[in-house]
Write a protein that holds these residues in place. Structure first.
Motif, PDB file in Angstrom:
ATOM      1  N   ASN A 233      50.680  54.133  29.664  1.00 21.59           N
ATOM      2  CA  ASN A 233      49.459  54.930  29.489  1.00 21.59           C
ATOM      3  C   ASN A 233      48.496  54.243  28.532  1.00 21.59           C
ATOM      4  O   ASN A 233      48.088  54.790  27.510  1.00 21.59           O
ATOM      5  N   VAL A 234      48.139  53.006  28.865  1.00 28.05           N
ATOM      6  CA  VAL A 234      47.154  52.235  28.093  1.00 28.05           C
ATOM      7  C   VAL A 234      46.209  51.576  29.092  1.00 28.05           C
ATOM      8  O   VAL A 234      46.598  51.314  30.239  1.00 28.05           O
ATOM      9  N   PRO A 235      44.963  51.308  28.700  1.00 21.43           N
ATOM     10  CA  PRO A 235      44.064  50.594  29.607  1.00 21.43           C
ATOM     11  C   PRO A 235      44.593  49.195  29.905  1.00 21.43           C
ATOM     12  O   PRO A 235      45.090  48.492  29.023  1.00 21.43           O
ATOM     13  N   LYS A 236      44.446  48.819  31.158  1.00 28.11           N
ATOM     14  CA  LYS A 236      44.853  47.484  31.617  1.00 28.11           C
ATOM     15  C   LYS A 236      43.617  46.780  32.166  1.00 28.11           C
ATOM     16  O   LYS A 236      42.940  47.321  33.035  1.00 28.11           O
ATOM     17  N   ILE A 237      43.344  45.592  31.641  1.00 22.64           N
ATOM     18  CA  ILE A 237      42.112  44.856  31.931  1.00 22.64           C
ATOM     19  C   ILE A 237      42.464  43.554  32.635  1.00 22.64           C
ATOM     20  O   ILE A 237      43.370  42.830  32.195  1.00 22.64           O
ATOM     21  N   TYR A 238      41.746  43.250  33.706  1.00 25.77           N
ATOM     22  CA  TYR A 238      41.883  41.943  34.354  1.00 25.77           C
ATOM     23  C   TYR A 238      40.576  41.195  34.179  1.00 25.77           C
ATOM     24  O   TYR A 238      39.510  41.676  34.578  1.00 25.77           O
ATOM     25  N   PHE A 239      40.672  40.025  33.565  1.00 20.45           N
ATOM     26  CA  PHE A 239      39.507  39.157  33.418  1.00 20.45           C
ATOM     27  C   PHE A 239      39.748  37.895  34.252  1.00 20.45           C
ATOM     28  O   PHE A 239      40.536  37.031  33.861  1.00 20.45           O
ATOM     29  N   PRO A 240      39.084  37.788  35.420  1.00 14.68           N
ATOM     30  CA  PRO A 240      39.330  36.638  36.287  1.00 14.68           C
ATOM     31  C   PRO A 240      38.553  35.386  35.882  1.00 14.68           C
ATOM     32  O   PRO A 240      38.414  34.457  36.683  1.00 14.68           O
ATOM     33  N   GLY A 241      38.050  35.361  34.670  1.00 15.08           N
ATOM     34  CA  GLY A 241      37.524  34.123  34.113  1.00 15.08           C
ATOM     35  C   GLY A 241      36.154  33.736  34.636  1.00 15.08           C
ATOM     36  O   GLY A 241      35.408  34.536  35.206  1.00 15.08           O
ATOM     37  N   VAL A 242      35.835  32.476  34.421  1.00 18.91           N
ATOM     38  CA  VAL A 242      34.499  31.982  34.744  1.00 18.91           C
ATOM     39  C   VAL A 242      34.388  31.641  36.228  1.00 18.91           C
ATOM     40  O   VAL A 242      35.361  31.273  36.875  1.00 18.91           O
ATOM     41  N   SER A 243      33.167  31.798  36.753  1.00 18.46           N
ATOM     42  CA  SER A 243      32.855  31.458  38.154  1.00 18.46           C
ATOM     43  C   SER A 243      33.712  32.231  39.148  1.00 18.46           C
ATOM     44  O   SER A 243      34.047  31.723  40.216  1.00 18.46           O
ATOM     45  N   SER A 244      34.051  33.477  38.796  1.00 18.15           N
ATOM     46  CA  SER A 244      34.967  34.249  39.641  1.00 18.15           C
ATOM     47  C   SER A 244      34.263  35.351  40.425  1.00 18.15           C
ATOM     48  O   SER A 244      34.923  36.197  41.031  1.00 18.15           O
ATOM     49  N   GLY A 245      32.929  35.336  40.453  1.00 17.07           N
ATOM     50  CA  GLY A 245      32.202  36.406  41.118  1.00 17.07           C
ATOM     51  C   GLY A 245      32.571  36.597  42.579  1.00 17.07           C
ATOM     52  O   GLY A 245      32.618  37.731  43.073  1.00 17.07           O
ATOM     53  N   GLU A 246      32.850  35.489  43.284  1.00 17.73           N
ATOM     54  CA  GLU A 246      33.200  35.595  44.704  1.00 17.73           C
ATOM     55  C   GLU A 246      34.573  36.227  44.923  1.00 17.73           C
ATOM     56  O   GLU A 246      34.901  36.639  46.037  1.00 17.73           O
ATOM     57  N   LEU A 247      35.376  36.304  43.868  1.00 18.78           N
ATOM     58  CA  LEU A 247      36.712  36.897  43.995  1.00 18.78           C
ATOM     59  C   LEU A 247      36.695  38.408  43.781  1.00 18.78           C
ATOM     60  O   LEU A 247      37.670  39.088  44.113  1.00 18.78           O
ATOM     61  N   LEU A 248      35.614  38.953  43.220  1.00 18.46           N
ATOM     62  CA  LEU A 248      35.609  40.357  42.825  1.00 18.46           C
ATOM     63  C   LEU A 248      35.926  41.319  43.970  1.00 18.46           C
ATOM     64  O   LEU A 248      36.661  42.298  43.753  1.00 18.46           O
ATOM     65  N   PRO A 249      35.425  41.104  45.197  1.00 14.31           N
ATOM     66  CA  PRO A 249      35.773  42.038  46.266  1.00 14.31           C
ATOM     67  C   PRO A 249      37.273  42.080  46.581  1.00 14.31           C
ATOM     68  O   PRO A 249      37.745  43.039  47.200  1.00 14.31           O
ATOM     69  N   GLN A 250      38.008  41.050  46.145  1.00 11.62           N
ATOM     70  CA  GLN A 250      39.450  41.014  46.393  1.00 11.62           C
ATOM     71  C   GLN A 250      40.224  41.922  45.431  1.00 11.62           C
ATOM     72  O   GLN A 250      41.432  42.115  45.604  1.00 11.62           O
ATOM     73  N   LEU A 251      39.558  42.447  44.413  1.00 15.04           N
ATOM     74  CA  LEU A 251      40.278  43.112  43.323  1.00 15.04           C
ATOM     75  C   LEU A 251      40.349  44.626  43.458  1.00 15.04           C
ATOM     76  O   LEU A 251      40.898  45.295  42.592  1.00 15.04           O
ATOM     77  N   THR A 252      39.822  45.170  44.547  1.00 15.71           N
ATOM     78  CA  THR A 252      39.629  46.626  44.599  1.00 15.71           C
ATOM     79  C   THR A 252      40.923  47.425  44.728  1.00 15.71           C
ATOM     80  O   THR A 252      40.884  48.651  44.614  1.00 15.71           O
ATOM     81  N   SER A 253      42.056  46.780  44.955  1.00  8.69           N
ATOM     82  CA  SER A 253      43.321  47.517  45.064  1.00  8.69           C
ATOM     83  C   SER A 253      44.188  47.399  43.815  1.00  8.69           C
ATOM     84  O   SER A 253      45.298  47.929  43.778  1.00  8.69           O
ATOM     85  N   LEU A 254      43.715  46.713  42.784  1.00  8.01           N
ATOM     86  CA  LEU A 254      44.528  46.545  41.577  1.00  8.01           C
ATOM     87  C   LEU A 254      44.690  47.863  40.834  1.00  8.01           C
ATOM     88  O   LEU A 254      43.748  48.642  40.719  1.00  8.01           O
ATOM     89  N   GLN A 255      45.878  48.088  40.274  1.00  3.75           N
ATOM     90  CA  GLN A 255      46.135  49.282  39.468  1.00  3.75           C
ATOM     91  C   GLN A 255      45.783  48.988  38.004  1.00  3.75           C
ATOM     92  O   GLN A 255      46.611  49.097  37.107  1.00  3.75           O
TER      93      GLN A 255
END
Length: 350
Positions: A233-255
């Motif tokens: 029960n804590v916030p979980k953050i994913y930072f996909p780093g630099v130049s990762s904008g094209e990957l963002l649509p792939q992340l919509t199922s992460l918990q």
């Protein structure tokens, strides 16, 4: 002690009185006091001294007025427990004594034993849990980013050895990803058990991959990490780093609760690409801190405006602070984000 939970509330998309602020690498070389400490001790030596590591973690909270602390550590620390010999070399970064190059090298990687090998890090977290009046973010390096160091032997711009293994032997690559995924899950669980109030997974270099390669070679282990931590029960953050904008649509199922953005994608566009499912963290270009203060505030104001378009925003940089950054500018920027966002929110409420 009054506890400032503004950061936690924003992570869970709850109401805040002003935007929370913290900065990646906020405990670091821009601070003259920290530079004096580094004249006596290396990064790894500081990490092995819980009282000192805790003090370095606390310094930016006191000096900048930020709403969260981030543990003073390094993403490479846990690999020592799985059998990897490394050092942090000045002006280079992580250097691996024997880079991974074969199946045997991967098979030799052991399960992590956090309490035996990394007790100093857990002790640091416990001290901070007692001392802080803001949440403590702990972190781990994501499997792709850690693998890039283990295979290349040091920081790389091309990732040629990493991609060679990935493309030429997908089964072996998956074995490595899953071993590193197990390491991350166990490591972050121990952090939360010791008093960590949020966790961030740094995937600093995964933006080197095309979206289809991220989906095949990396997304399965990232999905598993967040799924296996979802009961915390804590916030979980994913930072996909630099130049990762094209990957963002792939992340919509992460918990996960929060996605961090680099400065190349606007807050508005980052929300669109992740379908509004997450709180968003970011994303001032850290090198804007070299500009005059009025320019910094102008850019910050634009980010704040987009951040406040909906709930769930944490003001941060799009990557880590650099040594030439100004302590005074950071203090002024933090105050500006707090004051301006509070003013906007108060008017909205009225």
């Amino acid at each position: 002690m009054a506890y400032n939970d503004r950061f936690i509330r924003a992570c869970f998309k709850q109401e805040v009185d002003r935007l929370p602020v913290w900065y990646m690498r906020q405990a670091g070389r821009y601070d003259p006091e920290y530079r004096q400490i580094k004249e006596k001790y290396t990064l790894l030596e500081i990490c092995r001294q819980p009282e000192l590591a805790a003090e370095v973690t606390l310094m930016p909270v006191r000096k900048l007025g930020v709403d969260a602390a981030i543990l003073y550590s390094d993403i490479m620390n846990p690999v020592a427990s799985i059998g990897v010999d490394f050092d942090i070399v000045k002006n280079i970064g992580p250097v691996i004594a024997n880079p991974i190059s074969s199946r045997q090298d991967i098979e030799r990687l052991k399960p992590i034993d956090v309490h035996r090998d990394l007790k100093h890090i857990l002790d640091t977290i416990s001290i901070l849990d007692r001392e802080l009046d803001v949440p403590l973010i702990t972190f781990a390096g994501a499997p792709f980013t850690i693998a890039s160091y283990l295979i290349e032997g040091r920081p790389s711009k091309s990732y040629i050895k990493t991609k060679t293994l990935m493309y030429s032997d997908p089964g072996l690559w998956d074995m490595l990803m899953n071993k590193l995924g197990d390491m991350v899950i166990t490591y972050l669980r121990a952090h939360v058990d010791s008093g960590g109030k949020a966790v961030q997974l740094f995937d600093s270099w995964v933006g080197a991959l095309a979206p289809k390669d991220f989906e095949r070679y990396v997304k399965p282990v990232i999905t598993r990490i967040f799924a296996e931590l979802s009961d915390l029960n804590v916030p979980k953050i994913y930072f996909p780093g630099v130049s990762s904008g094209e990957l963002l649509p792939q992340l919509t199922s992460l918990q996960a609760e929060v996605i961090g953005l680099d400065w190349r994608v606007s807050i508005r566009e980052g929300r669109r690409r992740t379908e509004g499912k997450y709180a968003i963290q970011g994303n001032l270009d850290p090198y804007l801190l070299t500009a005059p203060m009025d320019v910094i505030k102008q850019h910050a104001k634009e980010i704040i405006g987009m951040g406040l378009e909906t709930s769930g925003f944490i003001f941060n940089l799009g990557h880590g602070l650099f040594p030439e950054a100004s302590l005074e500018k950071l203090q002024e920027l933090t105050a500006y984000v707090h004051d301006y966002s509070a003013e906007v929110l108060a008017k909205r409420k009225a």
